[in-house]
Motif scaffolding. Structure first.
Motif, PDB file in Angstrom:
ATOM      1  N   UNK A   1      -3.078   8.713   3.346  1.00 12.67           N
ATOM      2  CA  UNK A   1      -2.769   7.466   2.684  1.00 12.67           C
ATOM      3  C   UNK A   1      -1.482   7.671   1.874  1.00 12.67           C
ATOM      4  N   UNK A   2      -0.538   6.713   1.987  1.00  9.10           N
ATOM      5  CA  UNK A   2       0.735   6.851   1.288  1.00  9.10           C
ATOM      6  C   UNK A   2       1.105   5.539   0.616  1.00  9.10           C
ATOM      7  N   UNK A   3       2.079   5.610  -0.259  1.00  7.09           N
ATOM      8  CA  UNK A   3       2.640   4.411  -0.857  1.00  7.09           C
ATOM      9  C   UNK A   3       1.681   3.712  -1.791  1.00  7.09           C
ATOM     10  N   UNK A   4       1.753   2.386  -1.773  1.00 10.21           N
ATOM     11  CA  UNK A   4       0.969   1.579  -2.708  1.00 10.21           C
ATOM     12  C   UNK A   4      -0.525   1.797  -2.514  1.00 10.21           C
ATOM     13  N   UNK A   5      -0.951   2.134  -1.290  1.00  7.66           N
ATOM     14  CA  UNK A   5      -2.379   2.350  -1.042  1.00  7.66           C
ATOM     15  C   UNK A   5      -2.860   3.698  -1.572  1.00  7.66           C
ATOM     16  N   UNK A   6      -1.937   4.594  -1.896  1.00  5.17           N
ATOM     17  CA  UNK A   6      -2.329   5.933  -2.329  1.00  5.17           C
ATOM     18  C   UNK A   6      -3.064   5.896  -3.666  1.00  5.17           C
ATOM     19  N   UNK A   7      -2.650   5.027  -4.565  1.00  2.76           N
ATOM     20  CA  UNK A   7      -3.302   4.940  -5.870  1.00  2.76           C
ATOM     21  C   UNK A   7      -3.775   3.517  -6.099  1.00  2.76           C
ATOM     22  N   UNK A   8      -5.040   3.280  -5.924  1.00  5.87           N
ATOM     23  CA  UNK A   8      -5.647   1.984  -6.229  1.00  5.87           C
ATOM     24  C   UNK A   8      -6.511   2.197  -7.463  1.00  5.87           C
ATOM     25  N   UNK A   9      -6.026   1.750  -8.602  1.00  5.42           N
ATOM     26  CA  UNK A   9      -6.744   1.983  -9.844  1.00  5.42           C
ATOM     27  C   UNK A   9      -7.569   0.762 -10.232  1.00  5.42           C
ATOM     28  N   UNK A  24       4.895   9.809  -2.916  1.00  3.08           N
ATOM     29  CA  UNK A  24       6.119   9.448  -2.207  1.00  3.08           C
ATOM     30  C   UNK A  24       7.297  10.228  -2.766  1.00  3.08           C
ATOM     31  N   UNK A  25       8.195  10.686  -1.909  1.00  2.00           N
ATOM     32  CA  UNK A  25       9.453  11.228  -2.424  1.00  2.00           C
ATOM     33  C   UNK A  25      10.213  10.108  -3.140  1.00  2.00           C
ATOM     34  N   UNK A  26      10.994  10.450  -4.138  1.00  2.00           N
ATOM     35  CA  UNK A  26      11.683   9.445  -4.943  1.00  2.00           C
ATOM     36  C   UNK A  26      12.542   8.524  -4.081  1.00  2.00           C
ATOM     37  N   UNK A  27      13.301   9.068  -3.153  1.00  2.00           N
ATOM     38  CA  UNK A  27      14.182   8.249  -2.303  1.00  2.00           C
ATOM     39  C   UNK A  27      13.371   7.232  -1.501  1.00  2.00           C
ATOM     40  N   UNK A  28      12.197   7.623  -1.025  1.00  2.00           N
ATOM     41  CA  UNK A  28      11.343   6.704  -0.266  1.00  2.00           C
ATOM     42  C   UNK A  28      10.788   5.612  -1.182  1.00  2.00           C
ATOM     43  N   UNK A  29      10.399   5.991  -2.399  1.00  2.00           N
ATOM     44  CA  UNK A  29       9.936   5.013  -3.368  1.00  2.00           C
ATOM     45  C   UNK A  29      11.009   3.972  -3.650  1.00  2.00           C
ATOM     46  N   UNK A  30      12.229   4.431  -3.896  1.00  2.00           N
ATOM     47  CA  UNK A  30      13.339   3.515  -4.177  1.00  2.00           C
ATOM     48  C   UNK A  30      13.594   2.608  -2.981  1.00  2.00           C
ATOM     49  N   UNK A  31      13.566   3.156  -1.770  1.00  2.00           N
ATOM     50  CA  UNK A  31      13.784   2.350  -0.568  1.00  2.00           C
ATOM     51  C   UNK A  31      12.729   1.248  -0.457  1.00  2.00           C
ATOM     52  N   UNK A  32      11.465   1.616  -0.670  1.00  2.00           N
ATOM     53  CA  UNK A  32      10.389   0.632  -0.595  1.00  2.00           C
ATOM     54  C   UNK A  32      10.496  -0.415  -1.699  1.00  2.00           C
TER      55      UNK A  32
END
Length: 92
Positions: A1-9, A24-32
């Motif tokens: 599980x990656x991205x927004x689905x990785x942490x569902x609080x 997520x790597x920082x560059x991938x986070x910024x891209x998303x």
């Protein structure tokens, strides 16, 4: 599980230790994030904007946009501890 689905609080829940394998790597986070911002402003419509997209509402708004002095912009981003640091001025 990656991205927004990785942490569902749950509301009030505290995150545990972040699993480096799912972070997520920082560059991938910024891209998303930039991809989402583009979608939000250009494709998403809002009832609060009478069904318009945010970019449409922005362009239709006749309120003038003014440039703000660089020092004032910089000051706005700082926590206020009573000092003002600027390339031209240092006050205590």
């Amino acid at each position: 599980m990656r991205g927004a689905d990785a942490l569902r609080l749950r509301p009030g829940a505290r995150p545990g230790r972040v699993d480096e394998a799912t972070a997520l790597p920082f560059a991938e986070f910024v891209r998303l994030l930039l991809e989402w911002i583009t979608w939000w402003n250009t494709e998403h419509s809002s009832q609060a904007l009478e069904g318009r997209r945010p970019l449409e509402a922005w362009r239709a708004d006749p309120t003038p946009v003014e440039d703000v002095d660089r020092c004032l912009r910089h000051r706005f981003t700082l926590a206020d501890d009573g000092r003002w640091v600027c390339p031209r001025i240092v006050e205590s």
